[in-house]
Design a protein around this motif. Structure first.
Motif, PDB file in Angstrom:
ATOM      1  N   UNK A 116      11.385  14.213  -5.834  1.00  0.00           N
ATOM      2  CA  UNK A 116      12.802  14.484  -6.044  1.00  0.00           C
ATOM      3  C   UNK A 116      13.428  13.418  -6.928  1.00  0.00           C
ATOM      4  N   UNK A 117      14.361  13.828  -7.783  1.00  0.00           N
ATOM      5  CA  UNK A 117      15.093  12.883  -8.625  1.00  0.00           C
ATOM      6  C   UNK A 117      16.043  12.082  -7.746  1.00  0.00           C
ATOM      7  N   UNK A 118      15.908  10.761  -7.766  1.00  0.00           N
ATOM      8  CA  UNK A 118      16.783   9.911  -6.957  1.00  0.00           C
ATOM      9  C   UNK A 118      17.930   9.322  -7.758  1.00  0.00           C
ATOM     10  N   UNK A 119      17.795   9.239  -9.086  1.00  0.00           N
ATOM     11  CA  UNK A 119      18.869   8.719  -9.939  1.00  0.00           C
ATOM     12  C   UNK A 119      18.629   9.180 -11.371  1.00  0.00           C
ATOM     13  N   UNK A 120      19.732   9.340 -12.109  1.00  0.00           N
ATOM     14  CA  UNK A 120      19.635   9.800 -13.490  1.00  0.00           C
ATOM     15  C   UNK A 120      20.801   9.207 -14.286  1.00  0.00           C
ATOM     16  N   UNK A 121      20.483   8.676 -15.450  1.00  0.00           N
ATOM     17  CA  UNK A 121      21.502   8.081 -16.322  1.00  0.00           C
ATOM     18  C   UNK A 121      21.256   8.572 -17.748  1.00  0.00           C
ATOM     19  N   UNK A 122      22.326   9.005 -18.432  1.00  0.00           N
ATOM     20  CA  UNK A 122      22.232   9.463 -19.820  1.00  0.00           C
ATOM     21  C   UNK A 122      22.956   8.461 -20.717  1.00  0.00           C
ATOM     22  N   UNK A 134      17.728  -1.609 -13.472  1.00  0.00           N
ATOM     23  CA  UNK A 134      18.478  -2.064 -12.284  1.00  0.00           C
ATOM     24  C   UNK A 134      19.485  -1.036 -11.797  1.00  0.00           C
ATOM     25  N   UNK A 135      20.127  -0.321 -12.714  1.00  0.00           N
ATOM     26  CA  UNK A 135      21.100   0.706 -12.343  1.00  0.00           C
ATOM     27  C   UNK A 135      20.421   1.852 -11.615  1.00  0.00           C
ATOM     28  N   UNK A 136      19.246   2.276 -12.093  1.00  0.00           N
ATOM     29  CA  UNK A 136      18.497   3.359 -11.439  1.00  0.00           C
ATOM     30  C   UNK A 136      18.060   2.953 -10.036  1.00  0.00           C
ATOM     31  N   UNK A 137      17.607   1.710  -9.894  1.00  0.00           N
ATOM     32  CA  UNK A 137      17.189   1.228  -8.578  1.00  0.00           C
ATOM     33  C   UNK A 137      18.377   1.188  -7.621  1.00  0.00           C
ATOM     34  N   UNK A 138      19.518   0.699  -8.107  1.00  0.00           N
ATOM     35  CA  UNK A 138      20.718   0.612  -7.268  1.00  0.00           C
ATOM     36  C   UNK A 138      21.153   1.993  -6.784  1.00  0.00           C
ATOM     37  N   UNK A 139      21.158   2.975  -7.680  1.00  0.00           N
ATOM     38  CA  UNK A 139      21.544   4.331  -7.296  1.00  0.00           C
ATOM     39  C   UNK A 139      20.533   4.950  -6.336  1.00  0.00           C
ATOM     40  N   UNK A 140      19.259   4.624  -6.520  1.00  0.00           N
ATOM     41  CA  UNK A 140      18.221   5.158  -5.637  1.00  0.00           C
ATOM     42  C   UNK A 140      18.338   4.601  -4.232  1.00  0.00           C
ATOM     43  N   UNK A 141      18.899   3.397  -4.107  1.00  0.00           N
ATOM     44  CA  UNK A 141      19.045   2.756  -2.797  1.00  0.00           C
ATOM     45  C   UNK A 141      20.061   3.476  -1.926  1.00  0.00           C
ATOM     46  N   UNK A 142      20.918   4.314  -2.508  1.00  0.00           N
ATOM     47  CA  UNK A 142      21.946   5.012  -1.732  1.00  0.00           C
ATOM     48  C   UNK A 142      21.332   5.981  -0.732  1.00  0.00           C
ATOM     49  N   UNK A 143      20.122   6.444  -1.004  1.00  0.00           N
ATOM     50  CA  UNK A 143      19.473   7.420  -0.127  1.00  0.00           C
ATOM     51  C   UNK A 143      18.263   6.822   0.586  1.00  0.00           C
ATOM     52  N   UNK A 144      18.348   5.550   0.936  1.00  0.00           N
ATOM     53  CA  UNK A 144      17.250   4.882   1.617  1.00  0.00           C
ATOM     54  C   UNK A 144      16.692   3.749   0.783  1.00  0.00           C
ATOM     55  N   UNK A 145      16.210   2.722   1.445  1.00  0.00           N
ATOM     56  CA  UNK A 145      15.734   1.531   0.749  1.00  0.00           C
ATOM     57  C   UNK A 145      14.531   1.822  -0.133  1.00  0.00           C
ATOM     58  N   UNK A 146      14.540   1.244  -1.325  1.00  0.00           N
ATOM     59  CA  UNK A 146      13.410   1.333  -2.252  1.00  0.00           C
ATOM     60  C   UNK A 146      12.459   0.174  -1.949  1.00  0.00           C
ATOM     61  N   UNK A 147      11.202   0.486  -1.673  1.00  0.00           N
ATOM     62  CA  UNK A 147      10.218  -0.551  -1.348  1.00  0.00           C
ATOM     63  C   UNK A 147       9.284  -0.861  -2.503  1.00  0.00           C
TER      64      UNK A 147
END
Length: 277
Positions: A116-122, A134-147
């Protein structure tokens, strides 16, 4: 219409999004999509938005990405691709001195387990891949911690690796080979001796863990340099072994996403404005 200044909207955001879904799915322009939906709504006895209304309302739609997975720890794969704007034609550009349309870049992170797509930036074509990680990682963290994050050479920097280690994210990044094995080993030994007192470091031992935690707070870039040099040495000595042990092959999931997206929607966009891309 909550917080709306002026006349209330006649059509909901959901209806405008439905029109856009039809436009994208059937690769229609705005006028054709408006006519198509107008016919559908006329059969239902309902009014439909015209071309001007659709164009104006699209710019105000939220670009928040909706996800449906549980808030669990996850590993992500990050990459970007280019999408070209529909060309006016080389002859028109030459004859009327029209500036050619540029590419836009789509930066994406994928949950390697659920796909599933966890973050997207254009962004426009001048924005580097690494600057948006860093922005993609930060947005992905909203739906659970990125390990963990699987990234190609575009994200290879000691600073980025250090920031990820500071957040307890395992950086699986293929390094650019900028040093031969002998030089990389010498620089790694120098770093370890300088910050840990010995080149034979076992990060599982309590003493070393305390120093690592201190570096995370005060100077994470040092840990990033150590990680980069270690990975560079391993890749040169036996790349296949490093790839299998680190799981770097999971990055293929984001490449598969781009392949599916291109087959379904094509490699061009019709929007003239970057905000609508």
């Amino acid at each position: 219409n909550n917080g709306k200044v002026g006349a209330p909207f006649r059509y909901s955001n959901g209806l405008v999004e439905a029109v856009m879904a039809v436009k994208v799915a059937f690769k229609l322009d705005y006028r054709t999509a408006a006519g198509f939906m107008g016919k559908v709504f006329s059969l239902l006895g309902l009014p439909s938005p015209d071309y001007t209304t659709i164009c104006r309302r699209v710019s105000g739609l939220s670009q928040k990405l909706t996800t449906f997975v549980e808030r669990k720890e996850k590993e992500i794969a990050i990459d970007s691709t280019g999408r070209s704007q529909q060309a006016r034609g080389a002859y028109r550009e030459m004859k009327y001195k029209i500036e050619p349309r540029r590419f836009v870049k789509v930066h994406v992170s994928i949950n390697v387990k659920t796909k599933e797509v966890t973050a997207l930036v254009v962004t426009n074509e001048n924005v580097s891949d690494a600057s948006k990680i860093p922005d993609l990682i930060k947005k992905s963290q909203h739906n659970g911690k990125v390990t963990g994050a699987y990234i190609d050479k575009a994200g290879d920097s000691s600073k980025l690796r250090g920031k990820m280690i500071q957040q307890d994210i395992n950086p699986v990044i293929r390094p650019r080979i900028t040093q031969k094995v002998e030089l990389a080993k010498a620089n790694l030994e120098k770093l370890l001796t300088e910050h840990f007192g010995t080149a034979q470091v076992s990060f599982g031992e309590k003493t070393f863990r305390e120093k690592v935690n201190l570096l995370k707070k005060e100077n994470p870039a040092i840990l990033g340099k150590i990680n980069r040099l270690t990975t560079m040495i391993e890749c040169q000595e036996n790349y296949e072994e490093w790839r299998n042990r680190s799981g770097y092959g999971k990055r293929a999931h984001v490449e598969n996403f781009f392949s599916r997206d291109t087959r379904v929607f094509g490699d061009k966009i019709s929007s003239k404005k970057l905000d609508n891309a």
